[in-house]
Each structure stands twice: as structure tokens, then as C-alpha cells.
Design a protein around this motif. Structure first.
Motif, PDB file in Angstrom:
ATOM      1  N   PRO A   1       0.844  -1.345   0.019  1.00 49.60           N
ATOM      2  CA  PRO A   1       0.274   0.350  -0.082  1.00 49.60           C
ATOM      3  C   PRO A   1       0.981   1.343   0.165  1.00 49.60           C
ATOM      4  N   GLU A   2       2.519   1.339   0.593  1.00 52.99           N
ATOM      5  CA  GLU A   2       2.611   2.043   0.315  1.00 52.99           C
ATOM      6  C   GLU A   2       3.599   2.814  -0.786  1.00 52.99           C
ATOM      7  N   ALA A   3       3.746   1.789  -0.670  1.00 48.59           N
ATOM      8  CA  ALA A   3       4.228   2.075  -2.592  1.00 48.59           C
ATOM      9  C   ALA A   3       3.284   1.410  -3.353  1.00 48.59           C
ATOM     10  N   VAL A   4       2.531   2.197  -3.724  1.00 51.70           N
ATOM     11  CA  VAL A   4       1.391   2.266  -4.611  1.00 51.70           C
ATOM     12  C   VAL A   4       1.651   3.166  -5.375  1.00 51.70           C
ATOM     13  N   ASP A   5       2.102   4.319  -5.247  1.00 49.04           N
ATOM     14  CA  ASP A   5       2.269   5.744  -5.681  1.00 49.04           C
ATOM     15  C   ASP A   5       3.333   5.662  -6.472  1.00 49.04           C
ATOM     16  N   LEU A   6       4.293   4.611  -6.153  1.00 48.18           N
ATOM     17  CA  LEU A   6       5.810   4.878  -6.901  1.00 48.18           C
ATOM     18  C   LEU A   6       4.965   4.012  -8.420  1.00 48.18           C
ATOM     19  N   PHE A   7       4.336   3.060  -8.239  1.00 51.85           N
ATOM     20  CA  PHE A   7       3.786   1.691  -9.193  1.00 51.85           C
ATOM     21  C   PHE A   7       3.779   3.038 -10.736  1.00 51.85           C
ATOM     22  N   GLY A   8       4.694   3.565 -11.525  1.00 52.24           N
ATOM     23  CA  GLY A   8       3.996   4.149 -12.176  1.00 52.24           C
ATOM     24  C   GLY A   8       4.399   3.690 -13.184  1.00 52.24           C
ATOM     25  N   GLU A   9       4.054   4.430 -14.582  1.00 51.97           N
ATOM     26  CA  GLU A   9       4.425   4.126 -15.732  1.00 51.97           C
ATOM     27  C   GLU A   9       5.397   3.499 -15.965  1.00 51.97           C
ATOM     28  N   VAL A  10       6.713   4.315 -15.453  1.00 52.01           N
ATOM     29  CA  VAL A  10       8.681   3.538 -15.533  1.00 52.01           C
ATOM     30  C   VAL A  10       8.710   2.017 -15.265  1.00 52.01           C
ATOM     31  N   ALA A  11       8.025   2.027 -13.505  1.00 54.49           N
ATOM     32  CA  ALA A  11       8.724   0.927 -12.706  1.00 54.49           C
ATOM     33  C   ALA A  11       8.090  -0.450 -13.354  1.00 54.49           C
ATOM     34  N   GLN A  12       6.432  -0.021 -14.209  1.00 51.50           N
ATOM     35  CA  GLN A  12       5.850  -0.863 -14.848  1.00 51.50           C
ATOM     36  C   GLN A  12       6.183  -1.362 -16.105  1.00 51.50           C
ATOM     37  N   ALA A  13       6.660  -0.410 -16.889  1.00 56.27           N
ATOM     38  CA  ALA A  13       7.780  -0.856 -17.492  1.00 56.27           C
ATOM     39  C   ALA A  13       9.030  -2.091 -17.550  1.00 56.27           C
ATOM     40  N   ARG A  14       9.391  -1.555 -16.184  1.00 51.84           N
ATOM     41  CA  ARG A  14      10.782  -2.131 -15.916  1.00 51.84           C
ATOM     42  C   ARG A  14       9.862  -3.874 -15.322  1.00 51.84           C
ATOM     43  N   LEU A  15       9.189  -3.942 -15.316  1.00 48.73           N
ATOM     44  CA  LEU A  15       8.812  -5.174 -14.622  1.00 48.73           C
ATOM     45  C   LEU A  15       8.455  -5.799 -15.201  1.00 48.73           C
ATOM     46  N   GLN A  16       7.633  -5.345 -16.694  1.00 45.72           N
ATOM     47  CA  GLN A  16       7.543  -5.862 -17.868  1.00 45.72           C
ATOM     48  C   GLN A  16       8.997  -7.194 -18.291  1.00 45.72           C
ATOM     49  N   SER A  17       9.418  -5.240 -18.633  1.00 47.33           N
ATOM     50  CA  SER A  17      11.226  -6.311 -18.713  1.00 47.33           C
ATOM     51  C   SER A  17      11.682  -7.910 -18.230  1.00 47.33           C
ATOM     52  N   LEU A  18      11.271  -7.838 -17.286  1.00 50.62           N
ATOM     53  CA  LEU A  18      12.047  -8.559 -16.182  1.00 50.62           C
ATOM     54  C   LEU A  18      11.281  -9.355 -16.239  1.00 50.62           C
ATOM     55  N   ALA A  19       9.606  -9.549 -16.757  1.00 53.42           N
ATOM     56  CA  ALA A  19       8.867 -11.083 -16.592  1.00 53.42           C
ATOM     57  C   ALA A  19       9.440 -11.309 -17.951  1.00 53.42           C
ATOM     58  N   SER A  20       9.410 -10.507 -19.178  1.00 51.68           N
ATOM     59  CA  SER A  20       9.756 -10.922 -20.824  1.00 51.68           C
ATOM     60  C   SER A  20      11.304 -11.447 -20.524  1.00 51.68           C
ATOM     61  N   THR A  21      12.308 -11.277 -19.624  1.00 57.48           N
ATOM     62  CA  THR A  21      13.269 -11.816 -19.543  1.00 57.48           C
ATOM     63  C   THR A  21      13.535 -13.155 -18.780  1.00 57.48           C
ATOM     64  N   LEU A  22      11.727 -13.548 -17.889  1.00 59.24           N
ATOM     65  CA  LEU A  22      12.020 -14.557 -17.281  1.00 59.24           C
ATOM     66  C   LEU A  22      11.302 -15.270 -18.429  1.00 59.24           C
ATOM     67  N   ASN A  23      10.781 -14.552 -19.779  1.00 56.73           N
ATOM     68  CA  ASN A  23       9.519 -15.242 -20.875  1.00 56.73           C
ATOM     69  C   ASN A  23       8.924 -15.970 -20.319  1.00 56.73           C
ATOM     70  N   ALA A  24       7.657 -15.235 -18.790  1.00 55.82           N
ATOM     71  CA  ALA A  24       6.587 -15.433 -18.580  1.00 55.82           C
ATOM     72  C   ALA A  24       5.996 -14.732 -18.515  1.00 55.82           C
ATOM     73  N   GLU A  25       4.219 -15.028 -18.039  1.00 53.88           N
ATOM     74  CA  GLU A  25       3.475 -14.241 -18.160  1.00 53.88           C
ATOM     75  C   GLU A  25       3.250 -13.329 -16.384  1.00 53.88           C
ATOM     76  N   LEU A  26       3.046 -11.935 -16.798  1.00 50.72           N
ATOM     77  CA  LEU A  26       3.192 -10.794 -15.758  1.00 50.72           C
ATOM     78  C   LEU A  26       1.224 -11.277 -15.420  1.00 50.72           C
ATOM     79  N   ARG A  27       1.606 -11.296 -13.568  1.00 46.08           N
ATOM     80  CA  ARG A  27      -0.005 -11.150 -13.241  1.00 46.08           C
ATOM     81  C   ARG A  27       0.215  -9.929 -12.101  1.00 46.08           C
ATOM     82  N   LEU A  28      -0.858  -8.995 -11.905  1.00 50.62           N
ATOM     83  CA  LEU A  28      -0.336  -7.721 -10.724  1.00 50.62           C
ATOM     84  C   LEU A  28      -1.621  -8.445 -10.170  1.00 50.62           C
ATOM     85  N   LEU A  29      -1.254  -8.383  -8.349  1.00 45.63           N
ATOM     86  CA  LEU A  29      -2.488  -8.385  -7.548  1.00 45.63           C
ATOM     87  C   LEU A  29      -2.959  -7.362  -7.508  1.00 45.63           C
TER      88      LEU A  29
END
Length: 508
Positions: free
Chosen positions: A480-508
Motif C-alpha cells: 500500500p505505501e508503494a502504490v504511488d511509486l508503481f508508475g509507468e516507468v516502474a511498470q515497464a521495468r517489471l514487464q522487461s523483467l517478465a520478458s527476460t523470464l519468458n513469463a506471464e505477468l500478473r498484478l495482484l
């Protein structure tokens, strides 16, 4: 490595660099008065894995000609006295406190050795500690333990006038022996190469009988061994010119001996960056090494840049500090000194740890090191930050780190700052790790790159990563305290990590 930690703080323990016992070792000056050179080293930084704040060597050849005269080389004696006068002033300027000065084979064996020590005391006020061969072996072995805690093997320290052997196991020094197998002394043997090789064979056989079987790792300490390692690197076209932890085999020693024999010594000196005084000892030193390897048949061979000077520092450490991991302590110190939020590295480590569920302790150790170093290069220009991280990790003065681990750590830190990969700059070094480790380093780097976007205070909770390798599923639940930090750039970096893992990304 057999290293103990504070149970309350998990496998990496609580940092000790800021405790009084460690602060007392922040800046320590030691001098080694050897048969070939006189060297001042000033250590600074994290006490368990100190940086070389100052390091200067003056080639004096105190032991040259001693076999004939029984006395120190007169010219070398003058040079050594002048070197010590200079070192005293340098140490005072650097506020090292009293210098620890040891003299080895040349001074202890020369008939005018005591007179030389008296002269140094009169002229400089410096007291020289003349040690015997077994004590020299012990200190050299302790220097190896500074970089390899808990190691097993045989430490072989070669100087100009003597060679020492010491066995190490479980952080302890065992049997020790000394011999007159220094290349300066061997060059004085009459009868040419045949007589010299016969002498070397007899002396090594005697050492083998005294030391017993020693088939673990052979640790090589001393300038002549390092010169041979440089030549081995040159012969192999080895891409990482870091001598500490460089590995050789018995076969490579034999091949390098042949390479030295057929090469012009001046060419080797220039191509390998070896001093003219040192290169002259190499052909004799390689004869000794060949016989040691043939007689003891070690499992493998490692070059140690740590020796008697580092052993003097190790001697001053409290037992609790000696047991610590030098890599982790150095990384903790770097974070404490240079990171924008010291302590956030621990948060990152626990955040990304689920991505490596089957990692063994030695791999988790590197993940921890990378997490601690993830933000220490922020002052560098953005265009060169990734490159600087790689260069620092692969070439920095870090103990307890194999060359392949240096490349892994450098690659992870490079991906921490950049998604791009410069094959032209990094390519040759990547041959030191396999494809699986390269991919793991990329995952680690991109995980840290994402985690850094959730930058909070030292004890914050950025959220939770879950990784299901069989399902190829990566889940992320933001705190909860990090929600506002999880913006567009953070989301793009998370997606890049998922792509490197060749994984499906699921946000909870």
C-alpha cells in the motif's frame, strides 16, 4: 568458504565495519623488507576487506650476491634505507599510526642484517621485526585467509632468497616449512641449469616429505609467481587481467614454462608489464614451480595477491572479524559510504530473493553483494554508469571472488542501469561464464532495476514478488505505501523483467 554469522541477522550477519575494533583498523600501514623489494602498503576502508589506500614498491635487491659475500647488497642497503625514510614520512602524512615492519630472508641471513636494522632505527626511528622462515610462512598463509576464509590447501610464498610453504584448513594455519628456493639465491648456484634443477628437485622432495600429501589447492604468493601468471594470461589471451584468484592447472604451468623458454625476455617484459628486475628471475622461478606442481600434484592452482603484508593486517583482527565474509563486508561498507539510502540493499535482496528459489549459498552470496552495490555508482554520468558498474565489479579490489563471479556480478550491475548490452565492450569477458549464468545475471540486474523504482526508506515494504518457474508465471503485489511509486516507468521495468523470464505477468 566456512564463515560464521550472527544468527539473529541471517546468513550475512550484522556489519562490523563501524565497531571500535574495526575502526581501529581503518588505516593501517605495513612494510615488507624483502630480498628483492621493499614495499609499503596502507590499508583503508572496511577492515575485513580493506582497500589499498597506498601501495608503493622499491626494487632494492638486498639479497643479490649474498651467497658469495654473506652480506647484504651494499647498493641495495642504501636504497632500502632511503625507501624506509620515504615510507616513514608518507605514513605520517597518511596518519597510519606506527608502521608494522617485517624483514625476511635476506636480512635474517646476512651477517650485517642486525647492523642494518640498527642503522634503520638510528636514522628513522623505525623498528624492524626480523622474522624466521616459519613465521614468514604463517603470515603469508594468514594473508591468503584474508581473501579466502576457511580455505584448504598449500600456500607457497616465493621471495628473492627463500620459499615458504604452509598448509591451511578451516581458517587455521597448520604445518610450515621454509627453504632456500628463492630465485635470487638459486641464480648463484654453480654448475649451470643442470646443477640448479638437481638442487631444486632435492629441496622440493625434502619439503614434500616434511609437509606430507597436499593435494588440495595450491595458493601462489609472491612477485615471481604473479609474473608467471601474467605470462600465462598473455599466452592464453585471457581477457581479465586481475591476478588475484587467477587459476592455472598443472598443464598450463608446463605450457607456460615452454612459452617462457622459447620467448625473448624483453618481449615478455614489455607485453606483460613486468619490471626488468623481476623478469630476470622468471626463468629460475618457473623451474621451481614446475617441480612443486610435479611433486605435490595439487587439485588446482590459484594466484593470491594477498600475502605477508595482508597477513600482518589479519594478525591484528579480532577473531569475530576474521570469520566474516570479505566480499559482503566490502559491499556493506561501499553501500554505507556511497549509496543514497544505506540499508535499502537489504530490502532489495529480500524483495528479489523469490526469483532464485533454487540458488545455492554461493549464488545467494553474489545476489546479496549485487543488492548492496546496486546504488553505489549513482554519481557517475548516466551515459557511462552501466559500463562503470561492470568495470568496477570485474576489476575492483574484492576478496573471496572468482573471476567468473566477478563477471556475473558486473553483468548484473550493468543490467541494473541499462537494458542494452554492448557486446563490443563486454563480449570477451563473457566467455568466463556460461549462458545460464549470463541469463541469471540479466534477471538479477533487471530485478534490481525494477526494485529501485520502489525506492523507499531503509525499513520499507515495497511489495511482494512471486515466481512460478514451471508455470512461467510472475506475480507482483505492490505494498500500500508503494502504490504511488508503481508508475509507468516502474511498470515497464517489471514487464522487461517478465520478458527476460519468458513469463506471464500478473498484478495482484
Amino acid at each position: 568458504m566456512n564463515i560464521s554469522y550472527d544468527a539473529a541477522d541471517g546468513p550475512f550477519g550484522r556489519p562490523l565495519f563501524d565497531k571500535p575494533s574495526a575502526r581501529a583498523l581503518r588505516r593501517v600501514g605495513v612494510v615488507d623488507v624483502g630480498s628483492n623489494s621493499v614495499r609499503l602498503v596502507v590499508f583503508d576502508g572496511a577492515a575485513r576487506s580493506p582497500a589499498y589506500f597506498f601501495n608503493e614498491k622499491i626494487m632494492c635487491a638486498l639479497g643479490a650476491g649474498m651467497s658469495e659475500t654473506g652480506r647484504l647488497n651494499p647498493t641495495g642497503r642504501i636504497r632500502a634505507l632511503n625507501a624506509l625514510k620515504r615510507f616513514k614520512l608518507l605514513a605520517e602524512g597518511m596518519d597510519t599510526g606506527p608502521l608494522s615492519i617485517v624483514a625476511t630472508a635476506a636480512v635474517r641471513e646476512a651477517e650485517d642484517g642486525p647492523d642494518f636494522c640498527d642503522e634503520v632505527l638510528r636514522e628513522t626511528g623505525l623498528k624492524i621485526w626480523v622474522i624466521d622462515g616459519r613465521e614468514e610462512a604463517r603470515l603469508s598463509a594468514q594473508g591468503v585467509l584474508l581473501g579466502w576464509p576457511g580455505s584448504y590447501g598449500l600456500v607457497c610464498d616465493i621471495g628473492g632468497s627463500s620459499m615458504e610453504l604452509a598448509e591451511i584448513h578451516d581458517g587455521e594455519v597448520g604445518r610450515r616449512e621454509t627453504s632456500p628456493l628463492g630465485p635470487l639465491k638459486l641464480q648463484d648456484i654453480k654448475g649451470g641449469q643442470r646443477a640448479r634443477r638437481k638442487y631444486i628437485k632435492e629441496k622440493v622432495a625434502a619439503l614434500h616429505e616434511q609437509m606430507g600429501e597436499q593435494k588440495d589447492r595450491l595458493f601462489l604468493v609472491g612477485g615471481s609467481w604473479r609474473a608467471i601468471a601474467r605470462i600465462d594470461m598473455e599466452r592464453r589471451g585471457y581477457p581479465l587481467h586481475v591476478l588475484h584468484e587467477y587459476r592455472m592447472t598443472a598443464k598450463s604451468v608446463r605450457e607456460t614454462a615452454k612459452y617462457i623458454q622459447k620467448s625473448d625476455l624483453d618481449d615478455l617484459r614489455i607485453n606483460c608489464g613486468i619490471s626488468s628486475s623481476r623478469i630476470g628471475l622468471v626463468p629460475t622461478a618457473i623451474e621451481v614451480l614446475l617441480e612443486i606442481v610435479r611433486s605435490f600434484r595439487p587439485r588446482d592452482i590459484a594466484v593470491s595477491s594477498y600475502g605477508i603484508r595482508e597477513g600482518l593486517l589479519y594478525e591484528q583482527m579480532p577473531a569475530k572479524l576474521k570469520q566474516r565474509d570479505p566480499l559482503i563486508e566490502a559491499c556493506r561498507y561501499a553501500e554505507h559510504k556511497d549509496a543514497r539510502v544505506p540499508g535499502f540493499g537489504k530490502i532489495i535482496y529480500h524483495f528479489i530473493e523469490p526469483l532464485f528459489p533454487s540458488a545455492k549459498p554461493e549464488r545467494k552470496r553474489l545476489i546479496k553483494a549485487a543488492s548492496l552495490l546496486h546504488d553505489v555508482s549513482w554519481r557517475a554520468h548516466p551515459d557511462y554508469r552501466a559500463e562503470l558498474c561492470f568495470d568496477n565489479a570485474t576489476r575492483a579490489n574484492l576478496g573471496g571472488l572468482k573471476h567468473s563471479e566477478r563477471v556475473f556480478l558486473g553483468l548484473a550491475l550493468m543490467y541494473r542501469y541499462s537494458n542494452k548490452f554492448d557486446d563490443a565492450h563486454f563480449g570477451p569477458l563473457l566467455a568466463l561464464i556460461d549462458e545460464k549464468r549470463r541469463h541469471e545475471a540479466e534477471v538479477l540486474g533487471k530485478a534490481m532495476r525494477f526494485a529501485a523504482m520502489l525506492w523507499l526508506k531503509e525499513d520499507a515494504d515495497p511489495g511482494q514478488l512471486r515466481w512460478y518457474p514451471k508455470k512461467k508465471l510472475l506475480e507482483f503485489k505492490v505494498a500500500p505505501e508503494a502504490v504511488d511509486l508503481f508508475g509507468e516507468v516502474a511498470q515497464a521495468r517489471l514487464q522487461s523483467l517478465a520478458s527476460t523470464l519468458n513469463a506471464e505477468l500478473r498484478l495482484l
